[in-house]
Design a protein around this motif. Structure first.
Motif, PDB file in Angstrom:
ATOM      1  N   LYS A 306       0.817  -1.218   0.000  1.00 11.43           N
ATOM      2  CA  LYS A 306       0.000   0.000   0.000  1.00 11.43           C
ATOM      3  C   LYS A 306       0.852   1.270   0.000  1.00 11.43           C
ATOM      4  O   LYS A 306       0.368   2.352  -0.307  1.00 11.43           O
ATOM      5  CB  LYS A 306      -0.959  -0.015   1.202  1.00 11.43           C
ATOM      6  CG  LYS A 306      -2.096  -1.022   1.032  1.00 11.43           C
ATOM      7  CD  LYS A 306      -3.149  -0.887   2.100  1.00 11.43           C
ATOM      8  CE  LYS A 306      -2.753  -1.562   3.390  1.00 11.43           C
ATOM      9  NZ  LYS A 306      -3.866  -1.579   4.382  1.00 11.43           N
ATOM     10  N   ALA A 307       2.146   1.105   0.339  1.00 15.15           N
ATOM     11  CA  ALA A 307       3.082   2.237   0.259  1.00 15.15           C
ATOM     12  C   ALA A 307       3.850   2.223  -1.059  1.00 15.15           C
ATOM     13  O   ALA A 307       4.842   2.940  -1.201  1.00 15.15           O
ATOM     14  CB  ALA A 307       4.054   2.196   1.429  1.00 15.15           C
ATOM     15  N   HIS A 308       3.402   1.446  -2.020  1.00 15.46           N
ATOM     16  CA  HIS A 308       4.027   1.390  -3.354  1.00 15.46           C
ATOM     17  C   HIS A 308       4.108   2.792  -3.956  1.00 15.46           C
ATOM     18  O   HIS A 308       3.140   3.543  -3.904  1.00 15.46           O
ATOM     19  CB  HIS A 308       3.189   0.476  -4.250  1.00 15.46           C
ATOM     20  CG  HIS A 308       3.686   0.339  -5.645  1.00 15.46           C
ATOM     21  ND1 HIS A 308       4.915  -0.184  -5.952  1.00 15.46           N
ATOM     22  CD2 HIS A 308       3.121   0.657  -6.836  1.00 15.46           C
ATOM     23  CE1 HIS A 308       5.083  -0.191  -7.263  1.00 15.46           C
ATOM     24  NE2 HIS A 308       4.009   0.322  -7.820  1.00 15.46           N
ATOM     25  N   THR A 309       5.279   3.137  -4.488  1.00 11.76           N
ATOM     26  CA  THR A 309       5.594   4.446  -5.073  1.00 11.76           C
ATOM     27  C   THR A 309       5.754   5.538  -4.018  1.00 11.76           C
ATOM     28  O   THR A 309       6.001   6.689  -4.375  1.00 11.76           O
ATOM     29  CB  THR A 309       4.554   4.914  -6.108  1.00 11.76           C
ATOM     30  OG1 THR A 309       3.335   5.264  -5.437  1.00 11.76           O
ATOM     31  CG2 THR A 309       4.255   3.831  -7.135  1.00 11.76           C
ATOM     32  N   GLY A 310       5.624   5.210  -2.744  1.00  9.34           N
ATOM     33  CA  GLY A 310       5.725   6.206  -1.688  1.00  9.34           C
ATOM     34  C   GLY A 310       6.751   5.831  -0.643  1.00  9.34           C
ATOM     35  O   GLY A 310       7.858   5.381  -0.958  1.00  9.34           O
ATOM     36  N   VAL A 311       6.386   6.008   0.629  1.00  9.82           N
ATOM     37  CA  VAL A 311       7.304   5.798   1.745  1.00  9.82           C
ATOM     38  C   VAL A 311       6.669   4.852   2.761  1.00  9.82           C
ATOM     39  O   VAL A 311       5.527   5.056   3.184  1.00  9.82           O
ATOM     40  CB  VAL A 311       7.655   7.132   2.445  1.00  9.82           C
ATOM     41  CG1 VAL A 311       8.601   6.891   3.615  1.00  9.82           C
ATOM     42  CG2 VAL A 311       8.276   8.110   1.452  1.00  9.82           C
ATOM     43  N   LEU A 312       7.407   3.816   3.150  1.00 11.30           N
ATOM     44  CA  LEU A 312       7.024   2.942   4.254  1.00 11.30           C
ATOM     45  C   LEU A 312       7.996   3.213   5.391  1.00 11.30           C
ATOM     46  O   LEU A 312       9.196   2.920   5.281  1.00 11.30           O
ATOM     47  CB  LEU A 312       7.079   1.469   3.845  1.00 11.30           C
ATOM     48  CG  LEU A 312       6.814   0.468   4.978  1.00 11.30           C
ATOM     49  CD1 LEU A 312       5.372   0.579   5.474  1.00 11.30           C
ATOM     50  CD2 LEU A 312       7.105  -0.957   4.529  1.00 11.30           C
ATOM     51  N   PHE A 313       7.506   3.786   6.475  1.00 10.57           N
ATOM     52  CA  PHE A 313       8.348   4.173   7.617  1.00 10.57           C
ATOM     53  C   PHE A 313       8.151   3.174   8.748  1.00 10.57           C
ATOM     54  O   PHE A 313       7.041   3.028   9.277  1.00 10.57           O
ATOM     55  CB  PHE A 313       7.968   5.587   8.064  1.00 10.57           C
ATOM     56  CG  PHE A 313       8.745   6.077   9.251  1.00 10.57           C
ATOM     57  CD1 PHE A 313      10.078   5.739   9.437  1.00 10.57           C
ATOM     58  CD2 PHE A 313       8.137   6.884  10.202  1.00 10.57           C
ATOM     59  CE1 PHE A 313      10.791   6.202  10.534  1.00 10.57           C
ATOM     60  CE2 PHE A 313       8.829   7.358  11.297  1.00 10.57           C
ATOM     61  CZ  PHE A 313      10.159   7.007  11.464  1.00 10.57           C
ATOM     62  N   LEU A 314       9.232   2.510   9.122  1.00  9.70           N
ATOM     63  CA  LEU A 314       9.199   1.537  10.221  1.00  9.70           C
ATOM     64  C   LEU A 314       9.996   2.124  11.374  1.00  9.70           C
ATOM     65  O   LEU A 314      11.217   1.929  11.485  1.00  9.70           O
ATOM     66  CB  LEU A 314       9.771   0.190   9.767  1.00  9.70           C
ATOM     67  CG  LEU A 314       9.082  -0.451   8.554  1.00  9.70           C
ATOM     68  CD1 LEU A 314       9.724  -1.788   8.217  1.00  9.70           C
ATOM     69  CD2 LEU A 314       7.589  -0.637   8.820  1.00  9.70           C
ATOM     70  N   ASP A 315       9.297   2.871  12.217  1.00  7.05           N
ATOM     71  CA  ASP A 315       9.933   3.487  13.383  1.00  7.05           C
ATOM     72  C   ASP A 315      10.125   2.434  14.469  1.00  7.05           C
ATOM     73  O   ASP A 315       9.383   1.463  14.565  1.00  7.05           O
ATOM     74  CB  ASP A 315       9.056   4.633  13.888  1.00  7.05           C
ATOM     75  CG  ASP A 315       9.832   5.595  14.754  1.00  7.05           C
ATOM     76  OD1 ASP A 315      11.059   5.440  14.872  1.00  7.05           O
ATOM     77  OD2 ASP A 315       9.210   6.526  15.309  1.00  7.05           O
ATOM     78  N   GLU A 316      11.154   2.647  15.298  1.00  4.99           N
ATOM     79  CA  GLU A 316      11.509   1.669  16.338  1.00  4.99           C
ATOM     80  C   GLU A 316      11.657   0.276  15.712  1.00  4.99           C
ATOM     81  O   GLU A 316      11.113  -0.712  16.202  1.00  4.99           O
ATOM     82  CB  GLU A 316      10.448   1.659  17.439  1.00  4.99           C
ATOM     83  CG  GLU A 316      10.231   2.989  18.130  1.00  4.99           C
ATOM     84  CD  GLU A 316      11.408   3.397  19.003  1.00  4.99           C
ATOM     85  OE1 GLU A 316      12.317   2.554  19.215  1.00  4.99           O
ATOM     86  OE2 GLU A 316      11.444   4.548  19.451  1.00  4.99           O
ATOM     87  N   PHE A 317      12.422   0.222  14.635  1.00  8.07           N
ATOM     88  CA  PHE A 317      12.513  -1.004  13.842  1.00  8.07           C
ATOM     89  C   PHE A 317      12.931  -2.227  14.666  1.00  8.07           C
ATOM     90  O   PHE A 317      12.385  -3.325  14.460  1.00  8.07           O
ATOM     91  CB  PHE A 317      13.485  -0.782  12.683  1.00  8.07           C
ATOM     92  CG  PHE A 317      13.636  -1.968  11.780  1.00  8.07           C
ATOM     93  CD1 PHE A 317      12.571  -2.424  11.018  1.00  8.07           C
ATOM     94  CD2 PHE A 317      14.842  -2.639  11.700  1.00  8.07           C
ATOM     95  CE1 PHE A 317      12.704  -3.520  10.179  1.00  8.07           C
ATOM     96  CE2 PHE A 317      14.987  -3.729  10.865  1.00  8.07           C
ATOM     97  CZ  PHE A 317      13.918  -4.176  10.107  1.00  8.07           C
ATOM     98  N   PRO A 318      13.876  -2.130  15.614  1.00  7.74           N
ATOM     99  CA  PRO A 318      14.250  -3.336  16.374  1.00  7.74           C
ATOM    100  C   PRO A 318      13.124  -3.924  17.216  1.00  7.74           C
ATOM    101  O   PRO A 318      13.228  -5.066  17.668  1.00  7.74           O
ATOM    102  CB  PRO A 318      15.395  -2.836  17.268  1.00  7.74           C
ATOM    103  CG  PRO A 318      15.938  -1.639  16.559  1.00  7.74           C
ATOM    104  CD  PRO A 318      14.746  -0.993  15.931  1.00  7.74           C
ATOM    105  N   LEU A 319      12.046  -3.155  17.446  1.00  3.85           N
ATOM    106  CA  LEU A 319      10.936  -3.666  18.238  1.00  3.85           C
ATOM    107  C   LEU A 319       9.953  -4.490  17.406  1.00  3.85           C
ATOM    108  O   LEU A 319       9.065  -5.132  17.971  1.00  3.85           O
ATOM    109  CB  LEU A 319      10.187  -2.507  18.910  1.00  3.85           C
ATOM    110  CG  LEU A 319      11.002  -1.661  19.893  1.00  3.85           C
ATOM    111  CD1 LEU A 319      10.129  -0.596  20.532  1.00  3.85           C
ATOM    112  CD2 LEU A 319      11.636  -2.544  20.975  1.00  3.85           C
TER     113      LEU A 319
END
Length: 528
Positions: A306-319
């Motif tokens: 759903k973030a295709h062509t845009g931005v996928l932000f995974l904050d606090e990635f290690p969690l």
């Protein structure tokens, strides 16, 4: 002739296949036989369609043998949207409606027992697939007529019941029917957080020119990015401003994104085709199916699609859970997601920028400087935390940046002025235009998506630049995958500097972006 063919569409991921629903009504043992690799939901359509026809005060050929073939027969089919095509095909074979009216027409919709229609998901990609195969008219549930009408040169008939469909095919007065309820989840409200992102500007962020330049390169070439640093250093604020420096979507990108959201049941057809890239920031407690895609029965797109062509932000990635982190390998590497089930394999596009953000430790206060370090984590906790972002996933990220903690006495007067998002966006648009021209004959448009072997063969680095990459490779400081990413980054740096080919200076900048080394101030000045 007791034979008729209606048309509908079967979806496999975002790919649609035109299906001929062929019905034969002839003398023989009374019964209904359905063949053509139909799943349980379609097999149950026999009973739904029979009662829908009877309760619509139409004639069901109860004294005949009914054979229904879903062609092509070797393709697995699933979904309740076959109901309308099956019912119309039976009625046409029985002579209730003229079979000649079914040519170049598709029927999409689920029937209830009283003959009314229910909405289904995925109407836009179905109609797109039908249009590509010569269909010029489509019957859909009334609430989804606007979605189907997004396809150019398609005659859309929004209906509420089977009785209305029959009346249209007979050129009779259309009877009234109760309104159709929207499909579950199909009328989700638009995310109002988008309005907040539109108001954010890079000019608000002072003192992090190194990270700002890394974000500009990532946006210009579609590169994946990892940001680390103690809490409060500006990671999230910087990522939320990335969308503001991305160009508008092209018409093809807009259609692709709309089709994905139609499959997910989150498309708002009244808003029309999207013009701005999407921004998705799922919580770290998200499941693998919600992030990557999946589900029982019909495969639904996840946040990465759903973030295709845009931005996928995974904050606090290690969690994020370990299975989610490992599942990101394919979209980071290939730009798509393949979800395999027992009887089928579905591939969904996922060519968005993936941005990872992580603190240096679980509490987020570790700075590495004993004079200001307030971290209460044990070393084993910090080590385990860092290991979550190391290894194969980190190797698939193009750019790595560490943001330092905010200086104690730093204020606007102490920091250099920052460029606005509009200024940076113009440079990004110009760099992307150069890439689009360079890759005009290829299936990709950005450096971040270009295959390594093709780059080395058709757009190689200079001899000095390639030697610098080889030295890092042979010393073990770069993997072969990392060398390919440096090659891509060097081209993006060259595009931002309006150069015809990256040289040693651009390769050095790319190596620093890749390995996380601080960028020289002179490099930043040359971009401006």
């Amino acid at each position: 002739m007791p034979f008729a063919t209606a048309h509908t569409v079967s979806l496999h991921g975002a790919v649609g296949h035109l299906i001929d629903v062929q019905t034969d009504v002839s003398p023989g043992q009374v019964g209904v036989t359905m063949v053509g690799r139909a799943d349980t939901t379609i097999q149950e359509a026999r009973d739904r369609c029979r009662m829908a026809i009877i309760n619509s005060h139409l004639d069901w050929p109860a004294t005949r043998r009914i054979t229904i073939l879903l062609s092509p027969a070797d393709l697995l089919k699933h979904g309740t949207h076959f109901d309308l095509a099956v019912a119309v095909s039976v009625l046409a074979a029985a002579g209730t409606v003229p079979a000649s009216r079914l040519a170049a027409t598709a029927f999409i919709g689920e029937l209830t027992l009283d003959g009314n229609l229910r909405s289904v998901t995925g109407v836009l990609p179905m109609v797109l697939a039908a249009a590509e195969r010569g269909v010029r008219a489509v019957f859909v549930p009334e609430p989804q007529a606007a979605e189907a009408a997004m396809v150019a040169d398609m005659s859309v008939i929004g209906v509420r019941s089977l009785g209305q469909v029959v009346a249209v095919l007979r050129d009779e007065e259309v009877p009234d029917a109760p309104p159709v309820a929207p499909a579950s989840g199909a009328r989700l409200l638009a995310w109002r957080g988008q309005e907040r992102l539109d108001e954010l500007d890079l000019a608000d962020l002072l003192g992090i020119s190194d990270a700002r330049y890394a974000v500009e390169v990532a946006a210009a070439g579609g590169h994946h990015l990892m940001l680390s640093g103690p809490k409060g250093c500006g990671k999230t604020s910087l990522v939320e401003r990335i969308q503001g420096i991305l160009p508008d979507l092209s018409p093809d990108e807009s259609v692709e994104l709309s089709a994905i959201h139609s499959l997910a049941g989150t498309l708002d057809p009244e808003a029309g085709f999207p013009t701005r890239p999407p921004f998705s920031a799922p919580h770290h407690d998200a499941s693998k199916a919600s992030l990557i895609g999946g589900g029982s029965g019909v495969v639904r797109p996840g946040e990465v699609s759903k973030a295709h062509t845009g931005v996928l932000f995974l904050d606090e990635f290690p969690l994020f859970r370990s299975d989610v982190i490992e599942a990101l390998r394919q979209p980071l590497e290939n730009g798509d997601v393949t979800i395999a089930r027992r009887d089928e394999s579905v591939t969904l596009p996922a060519r968005g920028m993936v941005v990872l953000a992580a603190n240096p430790c679980p509490c987020g206060d570790y700075s590495g400087d004993v004079r200001v370090n307030r971290c209460t984590c044990r070393e084993v906790q910090r080590r385990d935390y860092r290991n979550k972002v190391a290894g194969p996933v980190a190797d698939r990220v193009d750019i790595v940046r560490h943001l330092p903690p905010l200086r104690k006495h730093a204020g606007p007067a102490d920091l250099e002025p920052a460029e606005s998002s509009a200024v940076v966006r113009r440079r990004v648009e110009a760099a992307r235009a150069r890439q689009a021209e360079r890759y005009a004959a290829d299936s990709w448009r950005l450096n971040g998506h270009a295959p390594g072997p093709v780059l080395r063969d058709r757009w190689p680095l200079t001899k000095a630049g390639q030697q610098a990459v080889d030295d890092q490779l042979y010393d073990g400081r770069l993997s072969r995958r990392g060398a390919t990413r440096v090659h891509r980054l060097a081209w993006t740096v060259a595009d931002l500097r309006r150069l015809d080919r990256p040289g040693l200076d651009e390769v050095d900048t790319a190596l620093r972006l890749r390995t996380g080394d601080p960028l020289l101030l002179a490099m930043l000045e040359r971009v401006g």
